[in-house]
Design an enzyme around this catalytic site. Structure first.
Site, PDB file in Angstrom:
ATOM      1  N   MET A  86       9.367   4.575   4.814  1.00  0.00           N
ATOM      2  CA  MET A  86       9.005   3.232   4.100  1.00  0.00           C
ATOM      3  C   MET A  86      10.412   2.760   3.133  1.00  0.00           C
ATOM      4  O   MET A  86      10.717   2.360   3.930  1.00  0.00           O
ATOM      5  CB  MET A  86       8.519   2.448   4.016  1.00  0.00           C
ATOM      6  CG  MET A  86       7.285   2.111   4.436  1.00  0.00           C
ATOM      7  SD  MET A  86       6.899   2.131   6.246  1.00  0.00           S
ATOM      8  CE  MET A  86       7.537  -0.100   5.439  1.00  0.00           C
ATOM      9  N   GLU A  87      10.607   3.511   2.774  1.00  0.00           N
ATOM     10  CA  GLU A  87      11.730   3.597   1.299  1.00  0.00           C
ATOM     11  C   GLU A  87      13.823   3.300   2.293  1.00  0.00           C
ATOM     12  O   GLU A  87      14.117   3.249   1.605  1.00  0.00           O
ATOM     13  CB  GLU A  87      11.781   5.093   1.039  1.00  0.00           C
ATOM     14  CG  GLU A  87      10.571   5.039  -0.158  1.00  0.00           C
ATOM     15  CD  GLU A  87       9.872   5.401   0.020  1.00  0.00           C
ATOM     16  OE1 GLU A  87       8.619   4.854  -0.872  1.00  0.00           O
ATOM     17  OE2 GLU A  87       8.993   5.824   0.875  1.00  0.00           O
ATOM     18  N   ASP A  99      23.397 -12.699   2.905  1.00  0.00           N
ATOM     19  CA  ASP A  99      23.730 -13.498   1.183  1.00  0.00           C
ATOM     20  C   ASP A  99      24.720 -13.425   1.336  1.00  0.00           C
ATOM     21  O   ASP A  99      25.688 -14.321   0.726  1.00  0.00           O
ATOM     22  CB  ASP A  99      22.850 -12.305   0.261  1.00  0.00           C
ATOM     23  CG  ASP A  99      22.765 -13.400  -1.132  1.00  0.00           C
ATOM     24  OD1 ASP A  99      22.830 -14.595  -0.592  1.00  0.00           O
ATOM     25  OD2 ASP A  99      23.363 -12.916  -2.326  1.00  0.00           O
ATOM     26  N   LEU A 107       0.320  -1.027   0.016  1.00  0.00           N
ATOM     27  CA  LEU A 107      -0.077  -0.167  -0.042  1.00  0.00           C
ATOM     28  C   LEU A 107       0.681   1.108  -0.162  1.00  0.00           C
ATOM     29  O   LEU A 107      -0.135   2.352   0.292  1.00  0.00           O
ATOM     30  CB  LEU A 107      -0.980   0.059   1.350  1.00  0.00           C
ATOM     31  CG  LEU A 107      -1.725  -0.789   1.458  1.00  0.00           C
ATOM     32  CD1 LEU A 107      -2.637  -1.000   2.075  1.00  0.00           C
ATOM     33  CD2 LEU A 107      -2.645  -1.272  -0.197  1.00  0.00           C
ATOM     34  N   CYS A 108       2.306   1.538  -0.305  1.00  0.00           N
ATOM     35  CA  CYS A 108       3.183   2.336  -0.393  1.00  0.00           C
ATOM     36  C   CYS A 108       3.291   3.301  -1.350  1.00  0.00           C
ATOM     37  O   CYS A 108       2.831   2.458  -3.202  1.00  0.00           O
ATOM     38  CB  CYS A 108       4.234   1.679  -0.195  1.00  0.00           C
ATOM     39  SG  CYS A 108       5.597   3.207   0.626  1.00  0.00           S
ATOM     40  N   HIS A 109       3.205   4.206  -1.963  1.00  0.00           N
ATOM     41  CA  HIS A 109       2.499   4.568  -3.210  1.00  0.00           C
ATOM     42  C   HIS A 109       4.063   4.842  -3.727  1.00  0.00           C
ATOM     43  O   HIS A 109       5.006   5.116  -3.202  1.00  0.00           O
ATOM     44  CB  HIS A 109       2.503   6.456  -2.830  1.00  0.00           C
ATOM     45  CG  HIS A 109       0.967   6.584  -2.665  1.00  0.00           C
ATOM     46  ND1 HIS A 109       0.793   6.257  -0.619  1.00  0.00           N
ATOM     47  CD2 HIS A 109       0.627   6.630  -2.803  1.00  0.00           C
ATOM     48  CE1 HIS A 109      -0.497   6.817  -0.838  1.00  0.00           C
ATOM     49  NE2 HIS A 109      -0.723   7.134  -2.302  1.00  0.00           N
TER      50      HIS A 109
END
Length: 168
Positions: free
Chosen positions: A117-118, A132, A81-83
């Site tokens: 969020m970014e 990794d 739901l992130c733009h």
């Protein structure tokens, strides 16, 4: 008798119990920043391999930095739901410390919604790339301490996280 009002916040991402992307089209773009951090705890054998330059896949710190930058730009592909917003600047710092590998990201935009969020995605993707790159040295590597450190701009105003010691 006083009327009782529900003080709980309104859930903006759900209408009628169904998820939706919040409409930000009426909001004016503004300068916003967000800074986040993550820690990668290294077992002794992974730390030794990193210090000796004997990591099987190459330099995990450089790869993590690039992965974090790419992650900041791909956030809307990962967080439902992130733009999708224009990332106008991003810095990812990946540093070996006594407590492990410390990763920070500063992400900037001029958009109608924030970049928290970014920044959080940047540090998380960077940390996963460290794992990794070093997993051949040990499976006991741990990613921890992912959190927002600060943000500026937007309706909710500025935020600054409380200081805390480095992760063990």
């Amino acid at each position: 008798m006083s009327e009782r009002r529900d003080e709980s916040p309104q859930l903006t991402h759900f209408v009628g119990g169904q998820p939706r992307m919040v409409d930000v089209s009426a909001k004016a773009p503004s300068a916003r920043t967000a800074r986040a951090e993550a820690w990668v705890r290294l077992p002794p054998e992974s730390r030794a391999a990193l210090l000796a330059g004997q990591t099987p896949k190459g330099d995990p710190l450089s790869v993590a930095r690039l992965a974090g930058l790419a992650g900041s730009k791909r956030t809307a592909d990962l967080i439902f739901l992130c733009h999708p917003i224009p990332v106008t600047g991003a810095e990812v710092d990946v540093t070996l410390k006594d407590a492990g590998i410390h990763i920070t990201a500063l992400v900037k935009t001029t958009a109608p919604t924030g970049v928290e969020m970014e920044a959080l995605t940047a540090v998380t993707v960077a940390a996963l790339n460290v794992y990794d790159m070093l997993k051949a040295t040990s499976k006991a590597i741990e990613v921890s301490g992912v959190r927002l450190l600060s943000k500026t701009g937007g309706k909710s105003g500025d935020y600054q996280a409380a200081e805390r010691p480095p992760q063990p």
